[in-house]
Scaffold this motif. Structure first.
Motif, PDB file in Angstrom:
ATOM      1  N   ARG A  89       0.848  -1.191   0.000  1.00 43.04           N
ATOM      2  CA  ARG A  89       0.000   0.000   0.000  1.00 43.04           C
ATOM      3  C   ARG A  89       0.885   1.243   0.000  1.00 43.04           C
ATOM      4  N   ILE A  90       0.545   2.188  -0.856  1.00 39.34           N
ATOM      5  CA  ILE A  90       1.344   3.398  -1.011  1.00 39.34           C
ATOM      6  C   ILE A  90       0.607   4.573  -0.370  1.00 39.34           C
ATOM      7  N   SER A  91       1.282   5.274   0.520  1.00 40.74           N
ATOM      8  CA  SER A  91       0.671   6.430   1.183  1.00 40.74           C
ATOM      9  C   SER A  91       1.249   7.750   0.696  1.00 40.74           C
ATOM     10  N   ASP A  92       2.400   7.710   0.038  1.00 40.71           N
ATOM     11  CA  ASP A  92       3.054   8.927  -0.450  1.00 40.71           C
ATOM     12  C   ASP A  92       2.833   9.031  -1.958  1.00 40.71           C
ATOM     13  N   PRO A  93       2.081  10.021  -2.417  1.00 36.99           N
ATOM     14  CA  PRO A  93       1.799  10.127  -3.860  1.00 36.99           C
ATOM     15  C   PRO A  93       3.041  10.391  -4.701  1.00 36.99           C
ATOM     16  N   GLU A  94       4.096  10.921  -4.062  1.00 34.62           N
ATOM     17  CA  GLU A  94       5.317  11.202  -4.807  1.00 34.62           C
ATOM     18  C   GLU A  94       6.318  10.050  -4.737  1.00 34.62           C
ATOM     19  N   ARG A  95       5.906   8.971  -4.095  1.00 32.48           N
ATOM     20  CA  ARG A  95       6.785   7.790  -4.021  1.00 32.48           C
ATOM     21  C   ARG A  95       7.197   7.363  -5.426  1.00 32.48           C
TER      22      ARG A  95
END
Length: 445
Positions: free
Chosen positions: A409-415
């Motif tokens: 799951r990704i929480s940082d949109p800039e990841r």
């Protein structure tokens, strides 16, 4: 493949079994028409009979519709009868008339290659050893040596034009703009001759096929009755498989579902069955599965009580994939399906299966150069994969906790996701929420 060993897959105590294999076939919805149900039941209840079904090499592979005939043959063999599997090296050069129009004639070399491929497929579903050993036959063996004059005098004279013209496909094609060539019109004579030859050579007394073949099957029984009046021969058809939603069985958005793993991957094959409509799954299990009727009744109950669990669909998909592609491929398809939706380890899925799964789910190729040294952001990947239509929609998906890359799951949109993060050096699995899956394939630099 592990071939079922119980007669018709039924493991009930003998006293509770259907009275005959014909009863079993009827209970499973596998009998559409017969030339005489009582006579056929008597024949099947007596000493072993020899029966046949034909498969024309009009394509490089059989498809899942052919499984109905292959598994019906298997059920009859398990009941103690002797199968002849005919691969039509002669009839495949012509092709059975279709409602849709004239077939393209393939070269003899092409058809001969397809004969070999289809023979190998058919061999998976029958036993060729033991007391009830199957035999493989090719109608080119008796058709090729025959002259046109002999064919017309010895076989053609027994066919009456009125009967031939009345057959549904022939009548429809004759009324169409394209009409019907004499080549395809002669197909029913060739198939009738096949039955006569197998009766004479092997004592064959039953032909099976799909219900759309009824006219061709009865061409054979009628020919035998004319030239061998003492013969007691039979024909039986199975119903055509339909879908509750009205679409054609055995077709997906990507085309025909083939038995050849190179044409339809085991994963795509598994997905076809697991996506079966609740309204169809019980009927399909009876037609295709070798589970006992009690097991099938339990799966019916599970579908009625817990439809969201899709227990019957998973049972059908696993059994069919194992039957056609082997236990290893079935296990890989099950694991890949679970992993794609976050219920398993994506890293444990082999490259070929993962690639097939992503192509089935929907995948786009992004050139490696577009990843650069820093990688692409999750926002870019969501748009690349078609899971978001805009940058703002992609941000909202991440903010709501619905963005996953390789089940993380990704929480940082800039990841940023680099090529090194891809599975097997090429695949990225993206998921929006629980059910929307897509893939990104890293292309060449």
């Amino acid at each position: 493949m592990t071939v079922p060993t119980e007669a018709a897959g039924d493991v009930r105590p003998p006293g509770e079994r259907p009275a005959s294999v014909l009863d079993e076939l009827e209970l499973r919805g596998l009998v559409a028409q017969t030339t005489g149900a009582d006579a056929l039941a008597t024949a099947l209840a007596g000493d072993p009979i020899t029966y046949y079904c034909g498969f024309d090499p009009t394509a490089p592979s059989l498809h899942i519709g052919n499984l109905v005939q292959l598994l019906t043959m298997r059920r009859l063999q398990l009941a103690g009868h002797l199968p002849l599997a005919l691969v039509g090296g002669a009839t495949g050069l012509i092709g059975d008339p279709r409602m849709s129009g004239e077939r393209v004639l393939n070269t003899p070399e092409t058809v001969a290659g397809w004969v070999d491929r289809i023979r190998a497929q058919v061999q998976r579903y029958l036993d060729f050893e033991g007391r009830y050993a199957a035999r493989m036959v090719n109608n080119l063996d008796w058709t090729a040596p025959m002259s046109a004059i002999d064919f017309l005098r010895d076989v053609g004279k027994h066919f009456r034009m009125g009967r031939m013209l009345a057959k549904e496909t022939v009548s429809a094609r004759l009324s169409s703009a394209d009409g019907l060539s004499f080549t395809e019109f002669s197909y029913q004579i060739l198939q009738g001759m096949d039955y006569l030859e197998l009766y004479r050579r092997h004592g064959c007394t039953l032909q099976t096929g799909g219900n759309d073949q009824w006219g061709n099957l009865t061409s054979g029984t009628e020919l035998i009755h004319k030239v061998e009046p003492q013969a007691a021969v039979h024909a039986m058809t199975t119903p055509l498989i339909t879908k509750a939603d009205g679409t054609k069985f055995g077709k997906t958005e990507s085309g025909t579902v083939w038995l050849d793993a190179e044409l339809t991957s085991p994963y795509a094959f598994y997905q076809f069955w697991v996506n079966t409509d609740d309204r169809d799954v019980g009927r399909y299990l009876r037609v295709f599965s070798f589970r006992s009727l009690e097991e099938l009744a339990a799966l019916d109950a599970a579908t009625a009580d817990r439809p969201q669990a899709r227990e019957a669909q998973r049972a059908l998909a696993t059994e069919m994939t194992e039957l056609v592609h082997g236990a290893g491929a079935a296990t890989a398809a099950v694991e890949a399906s679970a992993a794609l939706f976050g219920r398993g380890d994506l890293g444990a899925v082999d490259a070929a299966t993962l690639g097939a799964a992503l192509r089935e789910a929907g995948a786009v190729t992004v050139p490696a150069a577009e990843f650069g040294d820093e990688g692409r952001t999750v926002l870019q990947l969501l748009r690349d994969a078609g899971l978001a239509g805009s940058q703002s929609e992609a941000r909202r998906i991440v903010a709501e906790g619905g963005a996953n890359v390789n089940n993380e799951r990704i929480s940082d949109p800039e990841r940023r996701v680099r090529i090194a993060d891809s599975l097997h050096g090429r695949y990225l699995v993206l998921r929006r929420g629980r059910r929307m899956v897509a893939g990104v394939l890293v292309g060449e630099r």
